[in-house]
Design a protein around this motif. Structure first.
Motif, PDB file in Angstrom:
ATOM      1  N   ILE A  64       0.838  -1.198   0.000  1.00 32.57           N
ATOM      2  CA  ILE A  64       0.000   0.000   0.000  1.00 32.57           C
ATOM      3  C   ILE A  64       0.873   1.248   0.000  1.00 32.57           C
ATOM      4  N   ASP A  65       1.921   1.247   0.809  1.00 35.52           N
ATOM      5  CA  ASP A  65       2.892   2.339   0.839  1.00 35.52           C
ATOM      6  C   ASP A  65       4.240   1.788   0.393  1.00 35.52           C
ATOM      7  N   ASP A  71       2.015   8.967  -4.066  1.00 38.90           N
ATOM      8  CA  ASP A  71       0.843   9.197  -3.220  1.00 38.90           C
ATOM      9  C   ASP A  71       1.245   9.438  -1.766  1.00 38.90           C
ATOM     10  N   MET A  72       0.340  10.120  -1.064  1.00 41.83           N
ATOM     11  CA  MET A  72       0.534  10.285   0.379  1.00 41.83           C
ATOM     12  C   MET A  72       0.414   8.913   1.037  1.00 41.83           C
ATOM     13  N   PRO A  73       1.312   8.587   1.983  1.00 42.21           N
ATOM     14  CA  PRO A  73       1.243   7.269   2.624  1.00 42.21           C
ATOM     15  C   PRO A  73      -0.015   7.119   3.483  1.00 42.21           C
ATOM     16  N   LEU A  74      -0.626   5.939   3.413  1.00 45.81           N
ATOM     17  CA  LEU A  74      -1.807   5.647   4.240  1.00 45.81           C
ATOM     18  C   LEU A  74      -1.411   4.999   5.558  1.00 45.81           C
ATOM     19  N   GLU A  75      -0.141   4.632   5.678  1.00 39.67           N
ATOM     20  CA  GLU A  75       0.400   4.017   6.894  1.00 39.67           C
ATOM     21  C   GLU A  75      -0.323   2.721   7.245  1.00 39.67           C
ATOM     22  N   TYR A 132      -6.093  10.871  -4.233  1.00 40.26           N
ATOM     23  CA  TYR A 132      -6.348  10.412  -2.865  1.00 40.26           C
ATOM     24  C   TYR A 132      -6.663   8.919  -2.894  1.00 40.26           C
ATOM     25  N   ARG A 133      -6.379   8.250  -1.796  1.00 43.02           N
ATOM     26  CA  ARG A 133      -6.660   6.816  -1.720  1.00 43.02           C
ATOM     27  C   ARG A 133      -7.449   6.481  -0.461  1.00 43.02           C
ATOM     28  N   THR A 134      -8.227   5.416  -0.569  1.00 48.12           N
ATOM     29  CA  THR A 134      -8.931   4.889   0.596  1.00 48.12           C
ATOM     30  C   THR A 134      -9.308   3.440   0.327  1.00 48.12           C
ATOM     31  N   VAL A 135      -9.894   2.813   1.323  1.00 49.16           N
ATOM     32  CA  VAL A 135     -10.360   1.432   1.197  1.00 49.16           C
ATOM     33  C   VAL A 135     -11.877   1.426   1.299  1.00 49.16           C
TER      34      VAL A 135
END
Length: 201
Positions: A64-65, A71-75, A132-135
């Motif tokens: 993911i990262d 992209d900004m990291p989602l950690e 932007y990213r999400t689940v």
């Protein structure tokens, strides 16, 4: 007479030695060749109880990262959907620090949908010009839930939003891209395509 007695004793000793050798070759238990092998009892825990395997993995989202991503990291290290409908998020960095020491962190992960319902499928999606990213989680009842992208990036926590798309009866989620901008479509049972981006910020 003495010689004959000595010969008899030697013969008896040899016979006993041969019997012992045969027993050792057969495994010491007198088992005969051709006997059916016994079933393997399986792996046992130190206490002697069988080790229970967890539910099977349906979907695993990794990488993911990564170091080379823009992209900004989602950690998040990974997001896993199991056969029993549970979803495990393994946090890293500041997200891990946020949940460490709380009851929310279980076996190194967070289970954000446990209080809602069983999950049928999970998707890592991009949306907007900035990517932007999400689940997003497709639930058993056809509803959609998602992590707030704003809370992921600003506060490094998992805030779950429901009623994504404003309707029920979803069967799939699809990623779209148009001239550098990303979008997300929810597909309903009737084949309707609903843009989900406005629900994800």
């Amino acid at each position: 007479m003495e010689k004959s007695r000595l010969t008899t004793i030697l013969v008896l000793i040899l016979a006993v030695a041969m019997c012992a050798g045969l027993l050792a070759a057969c495994g010491g238990g007198g088992s005969q060749g051709g006997e059916e092998p016994q079933d393997d009892p399986g792996v046992e825990a130190p206490g002697g109880d069988p080790v229970e395997e967890g539910p099977a993995v349906v979907t695993l989202i990794e990488d993911i990262d990564t170091a080379d991503m823009l992209d900004m990291p989602l950690e998040m290290e990974s997001v896993t959907l199991y056969e029993d409908g549970r979803v495990k998020v393994v946090p890293t960095g500041e997200m891990l620090a946020y949940y460490e020491g709380t009851d929310v962190l279980e076996d190194g992960g967070v289970y954000p949908f446990d209080y809602i319902d069983k999950v049928k499928e999970i998707y890592l999606v991009r949306f907007g010009n900035g990517g932007y990213r999400t689940v997003i989680a497709l639930m058993e009842d056809g509803s959609l839930f998602a992590f707030s992208a704003k809370d992921l990036l600003a506060d490094h926590k998992l805030s779950v939003y429901g009623d994504i798309g404003g309707v029920a009866g979803f069967t799939d989620v699809q990623q779209i891209q148009d001239e550098g901008a990303f979008g997300v479509l929810g597909i309903t049972e009737g084949g309707e395509e609903i843009l989900l981006d406005p629900y994800l910020y």
